[in-house]
Each structure stands twice: as structure tokens, then as C-alpha cells.
Design a protein around this motif. Structure first.
Motif, short mmCIF file in Angstrom:
data_model
loop_
_atom_site.label_atom_id
_atom_site.label_comp_id
_atom_site.label_asym_id
_atom_site.label_seq_id
_atom_site.Cartn_x
_atom_site.Cartn_y
_atom_site.Cartn_z
N UNK A 30 0.85 -1.19 0.00
CA UNK A 30 0.00 0.00 0.00
C UNK A 30 0.89 1.24 0.00
N UNK A 31 0.26 2.39 -0.16
CA UNK A 31 0.98 3.67 -0.16
C UNK A 31 0.59 4.44 1.11
N UNK A 32 1.59 4.95 1.82
CA UNK A 32 1.29 5.74 3.02
C UNK A 32 0.76 7.11 2.61
N UNK A 33 0.27 7.86 3.60
CA UNK A 33 -0.27 9.19 3.32
C UNK A 33 0.81 10.15 2.81
N UNK A 88 5.82 4.02 -0.68
CA UNK A 88 5.32 2.66 -0.90
C UNK A 88 5.78 1.73 0.22
N UNK A 89 4.89 0.87 0.68
CA UNK A 89 5.23 -0.12 1.71
C UNK A 89 5.45 -1.45 1.02
N UNK A 137 1.81 -6.06 9.03
CA UNK A 137 0.47 -6.59 9.29
C UNK A 137 -0.57 -5.47 9.16
N UNK A 138 -0.25 -4.28 9.69
CA UNK A 138 -1.17 -3.15 9.56
C UNK A 138 -1.32 -2.76 8.09
N UNK A 139 -0.21 -2.78 7.34
CA UNK A 139 -0.27 -2.46 5.91
C UNK A 139 -1.18 -3.45 5.17
N UNK A 140 -1.07 -4.73 5.51
CA UNK A 140 -1.92 -5.73 4.88
C UNK A 140 -3.39 -5.53 5.27
N UNK A 141 -3.63 -5.12 6.51
CA UNK A 141 -5.00 -4.84 6.95
C UNK A 141 -5.58 -3.66 6.18
N UNK A 142 -4.79 -2.60 6.02
CA UNK A 142 -5.25 -1.42 5.28
C UNK A 142 -5.52 -1.78 3.82
N UNK A 143 -4.64 -2.60 3.24
CA UNK A 143 -4.84 -3.03 1.86
C UNK A 143 -6.16 -3.79 1.71
N UNK A 144 -6.41 -4.74 2.63
CA UNK A 144 -7.66 -5.52 2.57
C UNK A 144 -8.88 -4.63 2.79
N UNK A 145 -8.75 -3.65 3.68
CA UNK A 145 -9.86 -2.73 3.97
C UNK A 145 -10.17 -1.85 2.76
N UNK A 164 0.09 6.61 9.90
CA UNK A 164 0.98 6.71 8.75
C UNK A 164 0.31 6.20 7.48
N UNK A 165 -0.46 5.11 7.60
CA UNK A 165 -1.11 4.52 6.42
C UNK A 165 -2.31 5.33 5.96
N UNK A 166 -3.12 5.81 6.92
CA UNK A 166 -4.42 6.41 6.59
C UNK A 166 -4.47 7.92 6.78
N UNK A 167 -3.59 8.44 7.63
CA UNK A 167 -3.67 9.83 8.02
C UNK A 167 -4.58 9.99 9.23
N UNK A 168 -4.29 10.93 10.14
CA UNK A 168 -5.08 11.08 11.37
C UNK A 168 -6.56 11.35 11.12
#
Length: 323
Positions: A101-104, A108-109, A143-151, A196-200
Motif C-alpha cells: 500500500x501507499x502511506x499518506x 510505498x510499503x 500486518x497493519x499495511x496488509x490490513x489497510x490493503x484488505x480494507x 501513517x497509512x491512513x492519516x489522522x
């Protein structure tokens, strides 16, 4: 003095290979005791034959990463060197992989080591994955990156992140604030990764909608978690009873990732770690995998690797004592 020449097709590849102030090739020169010089479209390596051969393999591996769009830094240069030293340079092509995924901030992660690549593959292909290893190996972050990707792909409708609130040298009762404020310090690394992944702002919006939940492990009791990507962090500090409770929350269309470091158990003396027991009990069950990281998968400062190695040596020789 033996010499070997590598031909380079594009000048920008040489720029990326050498790095700022030639920092990348300096690492290789220092490792193998060779001299590396760029002459237009060629790179000349000089030194003892075996050292030159290893340096050549490392440089060719790094050029392959550059051609696949990877940006070189100290971490992946050192990792490339370590693979060459182990005779595993043939595994270098596996290092380059698709972005999770891409952080805010636009970063790239991606997995940066073979251990991390195996971890991502196992998360993709299994319902429950245990990621076990030392600090700095990216267990929780990936793991958080994979969760954000799935979401984001609408594969799940919720992300649930949890940790046991074990008192590692501090007492919850002495911390200021209400219960949520008391447990927030334990959950801070999970918040940081999600920010970091989604932004506050997005994180707060999703949290208010109930799409993202960050809570102590005790809050999981009595629930069935369907259509969710669930991460249990710092799982070495669960008791066997807590671990069983957590794993049996699994619902339909859900995925669980459990992360922990079994060398950093903060449970009171005499208490068994639920993580260690779960890995032993569940090791032969289909659709459950355990990924074991080592110091080679550490993607923080090089000194973190050195610290982990020093502690491991101390424990093996019996000189390390628990306070």
C-alpha cells in the motif's frame, strides 16, 4: 591484483548504485576489501579474486533491484551483502515485490527481506498467521499495511487491532486519566502505524464509524469477529487462556495476524506465554502458519541487529541473567 568489469546500460543506474557520496559502494568496498571505480558505462572492481567475485555478485544484485524500481539504501545494501556472503545471491530476485500500500506521505510499503516477503505471502494465503521475531523486523507494521490493503479493497469491513495491557515495569493504577487513557500508551504503536497509512483524519473518521477499532485484548472477550482483519500485537504477553479466547473470536470472512517476540516476555514469573503455547499446539493445522524472523530481517539501524546478536550470544553462553 585481480580486476573484473561490469557493463552498465544506463548512467542513472550507476548513479543509483553508487548513492550519495558513493555511500553504497563504500559499504561493499569495506566489506570485501576491494576498490570499485566507475568509468562511464563500466564499473571496475579490483582486489583479491574471491573478494572481487563476491563484490561483483553484490553489485549485480543491487543493479537488478534498481532495474525493478527499488531505491537503494544502507539497509538493502547490507542485506544484499549478507545474502552473497551466505551463498544465497540467487534469492535476490525474490526481494523485489509488489507494493502492499501507499502511506499518506506517498511512501510505498514493500517487504524488504526474504523473511518479510514470506510473511506477506503467508498472510495472503492463510487465515491465521503468527509472526514471531525480534524488534525492528516489521511484524506489526506490515500486518497493519496488509490490513489497510484488505480494507481499501473491501475484502473486509473492519480492522481490529489489539494488545494485552501487560504492566512492563509500570503500574496502570499510577498512570493518569480514565481507563482508555491508561491503556492508550500500550496501543500507541498501533495508532502510529494506522496514522501513517491512513492519516489522522481518515483514521478518526473510520474509528467513529466503527470500521477501525484499537482496543486492549480484554475488550475482545465474548465477541465473534466476522468480516474483519484482526491483529494481535505483543502476543508474547498473553496467557494461554487469553490466547485461546482471542483465537476463538475468529468469524467468517476474517483473517488474524498474531505478532510477538518470545524473547521479550513481560509476564510475571511462572506464567506461561500464550504465544509460545499456541505455536506449539497449532503447528500442524492447515490454514495456520508461523513465520519466524531473525536479526537478518531487522530493517532498523544496523546497531539494532548488532544488539540482538549480542543478546543472543549472551543467552547461549549463559552470561545473560534476568533481573
Amino acid at each position: 591484483m585481480y580486476e573484473q568489469v561490469i557493463n552498465i546500460e544506463r548512467m542513472e543506474d550507476a548513479v543509483g548504485l553508487f548513492g550519495s557520496f558513493d555511500e553504497n559502494v563504500r559499504l561493499i568496498e569495506n566489506e570485501y576489501g576491494v576498490r570499485i571505480v566507475n568509468r562511464g558505462s563500466t564499473i571496475k572492481i579490483s582486489g583479491e579474486p574471491e573478494d572481487v567475485s563476491r563484490a561483483e555478485k553484490a553489485l549485480e544484485g543491487l543493479l537488478m533491484l534498481i532495474n525493478k524500481g527499488e531505491e537503494l539504501n544502507e539497509q538493502n545494501v547490507r542485506y544484499c551483502i549478507s545474502l552473497v556472503n551466505e551463498g544465497n545471491e540467487d534469492k535476490l530476485p525474490n526481494l523485489s515485490s509488489d507494493c502492499i500500500c501507499i502511506t499518506m506521505s506517498g511512501k510505498p510499503v514493500k517487504p524488504k527481506t526474504l523473511g518479510q516477503k514470506n510473511y506477506i505471502d503467508d498472510i495472503n494465503n492463510n487465515t491465521i498467521v503468527f509472526g514471531v521475531g525480534p524488534a525492528g523486523t516489521g511484524k506489526t507494521y506490515l500486518a497493519v499495511a496488509m490490513a489497510v490493503k484488505a480494507f481499501r479493497a473491501k475484502e473486509v469491513s473492519r480492522i481490529i487491532l489489539t494488545r494485552p495491557a501487560v504492566e512492563a515495569g509500570e503500574k496502570l493504577g499510577f498512570l493518569p486519566g480514565d481507563l482508555q487513557q491508561k491503556v492508550d500508551p500500550y496501543l500507541r504503536p498501533l495508532y502510529d502505524a494506522l496514522f501513517e497509512m491512513l492519516g489522522p483524519d481518515n483514521f478518526q473518521k473510520y474509528q467513529e464509524k466503527g470500521s477501525i477499532e484499537v482496543a486492549p485484548l480484554a475488550y475482545m472477550r465474548g465477541r465473534t469477529l466476522d468480516d474483519s482483519f484482526i491483529i494481535l500485537d505483543e502476543a508474547q504477553n498473553t496467557t494461554p487462556e487469553q490466547m485461546k479466547m482471542f483465537l476463538t473470536r475468529l468469524g467468517f470472512r476474517s483473517k488474524i495476524v498474531v505478532t510477538g517476540d518470545i524473547t521479550q516476555i513481560d509476564l510475571p514469573d511462572g506464567k506461561k506465554s500464550g504465544l509460545k503455547e499456541a505455536i506449539r499446539i497449532l503447528k500442524n493445522i492447515e490454514d495456520i502458519r508461523t513465520v519466524r524472523f531473525t536479526e537478518k530481517d531487522v530493517v532498523r539501524h544496523k546497531l539494532v541487529q548488532d544488539i540482538i546478536k549480542a543478546y543472543e550470544r549472551s543467552e547461549k553462553t549463559g552470561t545473560h541473567q534476568k533481573n
